[in-house]
Design a protein around this motif. Structure first.
Motif, PDB file in Angstrom:
ATOM      1  N   HIS A 150       0.818  -1.215   0.000  1.00 42.93           N
ATOM      2  CA  HIS A 150       0.000   0.000   0.000  1.00 42.93           C
ATOM      3  C   HIS A 150       0.848   1.260   0.000  1.00 42.93           C
ATOM      4  O   HIS A 150       0.369   2.332  -0.344  1.00 42.93           O
ATOM      5  CB  HIS A 150      -1.000  -0.006   1.165  1.00 42.93           C
ATOM      6  CG  HIS A 150      -0.423   0.336   2.499  1.00 42.93           C
ATOM      7  ND1 HIS A 150       0.431  -0.482   3.168  1.00 42.93           N
ATOM      8  CD2 HIS A 150      -0.592   1.433   3.287  1.00 42.93           C
ATOM      9  CE1 HIS A 150       0.763   0.073   4.323  1.00 42.93           C
ATOM     10  NE2 HIS A 150       0.171   1.233   4.414  1.00 42.93           N
ATOM     11  N   PHE A 151       2.126   1.166   0.411  1.00 42.27           N
ATOM     12  CA  PHE A 151       3.105   2.188   0.059  1.00 42.27           C
ATOM     13  C   PHE A 151       4.480   1.541   0.022  1.00 42.27           C
ATOM     14  O   PHE A 151       4.669   0.450   0.564  1.00 42.27           O
ATOM     15  CB  PHE A 151       3.044   3.433   0.977  1.00 42.27           C
ATOM     16  CG  PHE A 151       3.435   3.223   2.407  1.00 42.27           C
ATOM     17  CD1 PHE A 151       2.493   3.283   3.422  1.00 42.27           C
ATOM     18  CD2 PHE A 151       4.767   3.028   2.772  1.00 42.27           C
ATOM     19  CE1 PHE A 151       2.850   3.134   4.745  1.00 42.27           C
ATOM     20  CE2 PHE A 151       5.131   2.881   4.100  1.00 42.27           C
ATOM     21  CZ  PHE A 151       4.164   2.926   5.088  1.00 42.27           C
ATOM     22  N   PRO A 152       5.469   2.184  -0.663  1.00 39.60           N
ATOM     23  CA  PRO A 152       6.746   1.519  -0.925  1.00 39.60           C
ATOM     24  C   PRO A 152       7.460   1.088   0.358  1.00 39.60           C
ATOM     25  O   PRO A 152       7.606   1.879   1.293  1.00 39.60           O
ATOM     26  CB  PRO A 152       7.562   2.591  -1.664  1.00 39.60           C
ATOM     27  CG  PRO A 152       6.566   3.566  -2.173  1.00 39.60           C
ATOM     28  CD  PRO A 152       5.416   3.543  -1.215  1.00 39.60           C
ATOM     29  N   LEU A 153       7.905  -0.161   0.384  1.00 39.44           N
ATOM     30  CA  LEU A 153       8.619  -0.663   1.549  1.00 39.44           C
ATOM     31  C   LEU A 153       9.924   0.106   1.755  1.00 39.44           C
ATOM     32  O   LEU A 153      10.307   0.397   2.898  1.00 39.44           O
ATOM     33  CB  LEU A 153       8.907  -2.157   1.390  1.00 39.44           C
ATOM     34  CG  LEU A 153       9.600  -2.849   2.577  1.00 39.44           C
ATOM     35  CD1 LEU A 153       8.776  -2.682   3.844  1.00 39.44           C
ATOM     36  CD2 LEU A 153       9.836  -4.322   2.282  1.00 39.44           C
ATOM     37  N   TYR A 154      10.607   0.474   0.655  1.00 39.47           N
ATOM     38  CA  TYR A 154      11.861   1.226   0.804  1.00 39.47           C
ATOM     39  C   TYR A 154      11.582   2.610   1.401  1.00 39.47           C
ATOM     40  O   TYR A 154      12.426   3.185   2.081  1.00 39.47           O
ATOM     41  CB  TYR A 154      12.599   1.347  -0.526  1.00 39.47           C
ATOM     42  CG  TYR A 154      11.857   2.033  -1.635  1.00 39.47           C
ATOM     43  CD1 TYR A 154      11.866   3.423  -1.755  1.00 39.47           C
ATOM     44  CD2 TYR A 154      11.159   1.301  -2.591  1.00 39.47           C
ATOM     45  CE1 TYR A 154      11.188   4.048  -2.789  1.00 39.47           C
ATOM     46  CE2 TYR A 154      10.479   1.926  -3.620  1.00 39.47           C
ATOM     47  CZ  TYR A 154      10.493   3.310  -3.716  1.00 39.47           C
ATOM     48  OH  TYR A 154       9.822   3.928  -4.730  1.00 39.47           O
ATOM     49  N   GLY A 155      10.381   3.152   1.165  1.00 40.50           N
ATOM     50  CA  GLY A 155      10.008   4.415   1.799  1.00 40.50           C
ATOM     51  C   GLY A 155       9.890   4.256   3.306  1.00 40.50           C
ATOM     52  O   GLY A 155      10.312   5.132   4.075  1.00 40.50           O
ATOM     53  N   ALA A 156       9.330   3.122   3.738  1.00 42.79           N
ATOM     54  CA  ALA A 156       9.227   2.851   5.170  1.00 42.79           C
ATOM     55  C   ALA A 156      10.609   2.694   5.792  1.00 42.79           C
ATOM     56  O   ALA A 156      10.864   3.176   6.898  1.00 42.79           O
ATOM     57  CB  ALA A 156       8.388   1.595   5.404  1.00 42.79           C
ATOM     58  N   VAL A 157      11.521   2.032   5.076  1.00 43.39           N
ATOM     59  CA  VAL A 157      12.891   1.857   5.581  1.00 43.39           C
ATOM     60  C   VAL A 157      13.570   3.222   5.717  1.00 43.39           C
ATOM     61  O   VAL A 157      14.230   3.504   6.727  1.00 43.39           O
ATOM     62  CB  VAL A 157      13.700   0.945   4.641  1.00 43.39           C
ATOM     63  CG1 VAL A 157      15.179   0.924   5.056  1.00 43.39           C
ATOM     64  CG2 VAL A 157      13.134  -0.469   4.655  1.00 43.39           C
ATOM     65  N   VAL A 158      13.404   4.087   4.724  1.00 46.84           N
ATOM     66  CA  VAL A 158      13.991   5.427   4.782  1.00 46.84           C
ATOM     67  C   VAL A 158      13.398   6.207   5.964  1.00 46.84           C
ATOM     68  O   VAL A 158      14.121   6.912   6.685  1.00 46.84           O
ATOM     69  CB  VAL A 158      13.759   6.179   3.459  1.00 46.84           C
ATOM     70  CG1 VAL A 158      14.135   7.663   3.584  1.00 46.84           C
ATOM     71  CG2 VAL A 158      14.564   5.533   2.338  1.00 46.84           C
ATOM     72  N   GLY A 159      12.096   6.075   6.178  1.00 49.19           N
ATOM     73  CA  GLY A 159      11.458   6.757   7.298  1.00 49.19           C
ATOM     74  C   GLY A 159      11.981   6.286   8.640  1.00 49.19           C
ATOM     75  O   GLY A 159      12.206   7.099   9.553  1.00 49.19           O
ATOM     76  N   LEU A 160      12.196   4.991   8.782  1.00 48.12           N
ATOM     77  CA  LEU A 160      12.739   4.456  10.031  1.00 48.12           C
ATOM     78  C   LEU A 160      14.197   4.880  10.224  1.00 48.12           C
ATOM     79  O   LEU A 160      14.629   5.162  11.346  1.00 48.12           O
ATOM     80  CB  LEU A 160      12.612   2.934  10.048  1.00 48.12           C
ATOM     81  CG  LEU A 160      11.182   2.397  10.174  1.00 48.12           C
ATOM     82  CD1 LEU A 160      11.169   0.880  10.035  1.00 48.12           C
ATOM     83  CD2 LEU A 160      10.571   2.801  11.517  1.00 48.12           C
ATOM     84  N   LEU A 161      14.973   4.926   9.132  1.00 50.23           N
ATOM     85  CA  LEU A 161      16.354   5.403   9.226  1.00 50.23           C
ATOM     86  C   LEU A 161      16.387   6.871   9.633  1.00 50.23           C
ATOM     87  O   LEU A 161      17.274   7.303  10.385  1.00 50.23           O
ATOM     88  CB  LEU A 161      17.077   5.206   7.892  1.00 50.23           C
ATOM     89  CG  LEU A 161      17.471   3.769   7.555  1.00 50.23           C
ATOM     90  CD1 LEU A 161      18.015   3.678   6.124  1.00 50.23           C
ATOM     91  CD2 LEU A 161      18.522   3.250   8.544  1.00 50.23           C
ATOM     92  N   ALA A 162      15.413   7.648   9.166  1.00 50.67           N
ATOM     93  CA  ALA A 162      15.327   9.055   9.569  1.00 50.67           C
ATOM     94  C   ALA A 162      15.133   9.156  11.080  1.00 50.67           C
ATOM     95  O   ALA A 162      15.797   9.953  11.757  1.00 50.67           O
ATOM     96  CB  ALA A 162      14.175   9.741   8.836  1.00 50.67           C
ATOM     97  N   ALA A 163      14.229   8.340  11.628  1.00 50.69           N
ATOM     98  CA  ALA A 163      13.992   8.356  13.069  1.00 50.69           C
ATOM     99  C   ALA A 163      15.228   7.892  13.835  1.00 50.69           C
ATOM    100  O   ALA A 163      15.562   8.436  14.892  1.00 50.69           O
ATOM    101  CB  ALA A 163      12.792   7.466  13.409  1.00 50.69           C
ATOM    102  N   LEU A 164      15.920   6.881  13.296  1.00 47.56           N
ATOM    103  CA  LEU A 164      17.137   6.395  13.930  1.00 47.56           C
ATOM    104  C   LEU A 164      18.179   7.506  14.033  1.00 47.56           C
ATOM    105  O   LEU A 164      18.809   7.700  15.080  1.00 47.56           O
ATOM    106  CB  LEU A 164      17.695   5.208  13.146  1.00 47.56           C
ATOM    107  CG  LEU A 164      19.087   4.708  13.552  1.00 47.56           C
ATOM    108  CD1 LEU A 164      19.093   4.212  14.989  1.00 47.56           C
ATOM    109  CD2 LEU A 164      19.559   3.612  12.600  1.00 47.56           C
ATOM    110  N   PHE A 165      18.359   8.257  12.952  1.00 47.14           N
ATOM    111  CA  PHE A 165      19.373   9.310  12.971  1.00 47.14           C
ATOM    112  C   PHE A 165      18.959  10.481  13.858  1.00 47.14           C
ATOM    113  O   PHE A 165      19.815  11.148  14.444  1.00 47.14           O
ATOM    114  CB  PHE A 165      19.687   9.777  11.546  1.00 47.14           C
ATOM    115  CG  PHE A 165      20.777   8.965  10.901  1.00 47.14           C
ATOM    116  CD1 PHE A 165      22.103   9.352  11.010  1.00 47.14           C
ATOM    117  CD2 PHE A 165      20.480   7.795  10.220  1.00 47.14           C
ATOM    118  CE1 PHE A 165      23.111   8.597  10.438  1.00 47.14           C
ATOM    119  CE2 PHE A 165      21.485   7.036   9.645  1.00 47.14           C
ATOM    120  CZ  PHE A 165      22.805   7.429   9.754  1.00 47.14           C
TER     121      PHE A 165
END
Length: 304
Positions: A150-165
């Motif tokens: 329902h939305f790109p999985l790589y977008g979710a990974v980028v979003g989680l990496l943003a929170a990590l940083f």
């Protein structure tokens, strides 16, 4: 145990709400600028460039421009490197995902902060907070629905990496903050960012219409105001009082997503966001409770 006056707490809460409104507006403008042909590098460059006058004026009105001097230039360079990497992921998630989903994934910052605190800083972390971490990531799975498309999985990974940083930067700021003021740190981050961002931007220069240029300038001004308001909020109120205001960002993201892009959050986001929010709030509550229990003043006031 002394507590801040109620009016100062309300001031802190109001500043935090204002900061989240500014940063949510910045995210919407980033996405809007991209639809008008602005690239990631130039958006980041203008975000940092136009924040500098605001930060400089704020320092001049407070501790004075002399406070910009630092003996920890290397620490500011390291903070800038990590901060810019995080900014790439943060802006990237806004460009790749609907605003509400990108905002919801940012709510995992307390979860990553708990993990990093335990693994990197060796902070004692009990089963209460580890349980909240697990619940929070279950909420992420509800929002992302991996495999559903329902939305790109790589977008979710980028979003989680943003929170990590964001969580990594928070740890760095705790170390730098022992000797440097918030204004000094914000100034050097903005100033040092311009050199690498400008070098990349120089190869991507392009013409825009006046409205697009206005959007790029506004991204920097609104982002700078949001950053300053975030800093000021914790001067007036405890972190535990202002952090819950961060979740108002989902309201702004939903509103901007609907107004500008005709997109509303998916049912999965409405189901998963409360789980992630509850996890983050519990982590903040637990940390504040343990900090009060460890305080000698608090212990002295605790009835036997």
């Amino acid at each position: 145990m002394s507590h801040p006056p109620t009016d100062r707490v309300l001031t802190g809460v109001a500043l935090r709400l204002f900061a989240i409104a500014c940063l949510s507006t910045m995210s919407a403008l980033i996405k809007l600028a991209e639809t008008r042909g602005a690239g990631l590098a130039e958006t980041m460059f203008h975000r940092q460039l136009w924040a500098i006058p605001l930060v400089t004026a704020w320092i001049a009105a407070g501790p004075g421009l002399g406070s910009i001097r630092t003996n920890r230039f290397g620490a500011h360079v390291s903070r800038t490197a990590v901060g810019l990497t995080g900014m790439v992921f943060t802006f990237g998630s806004v460009l790749l995902l609907p605003l509400a989903e990108a905002t919801t994934l940012q709510f995992t910052v307390p979860i990553f902060a708990t993990i990093l605190g335990a693994l990197v800083l060796k902070e004692p972390t009990g089963w209460h907070r580890w349980g909240a971490v697990i619940v929070g990531f279950l909420g992420v799975l509800v929002v992302a629905q991996p495999g559903n498309g329902h939305f790109p999985l790589y977008g979710a990974v980028v979003g989680l990496l943003a929170a990590l940083f964001v969580a990594i930067v928070a740890i760095l700021l705790r170390q730098i903050g022992k000797t440097e003021s918030a204004g000094t740190t914000v100034f050097w981050f903005s100033a040092l960012s311009l050199l690498p961002l400008g070098a990349v931007y120089a190869f991507q220069l392009k013409a825009h219409d006046p409205l697009t240029w206005a959007i790029l300038v506004t991204i920097g001004l609104v982002g700078g105001m949001g950053q300053l308001a975030l800093t000021a909020a914790v001067r007036f109120a405890p972190v535990s009082a202002v952090v819950p205001m961060d979740y108002s960002g989902l309201i702004w993201a939903t509103l901007y997503g609907w107004l500008f892009f005709g997109v509303l959050p998916t049912p999965y986001t409405w189901a998963g966001a409360p789980i992630i929010i509850a996890s983050g709030l519990y982590i903040v509550y637990r940390e504040q409770r343990l900090r009060r229990a460890a305080s000698p003043v608090s212990a002295a006031e605790t009835p036997a």
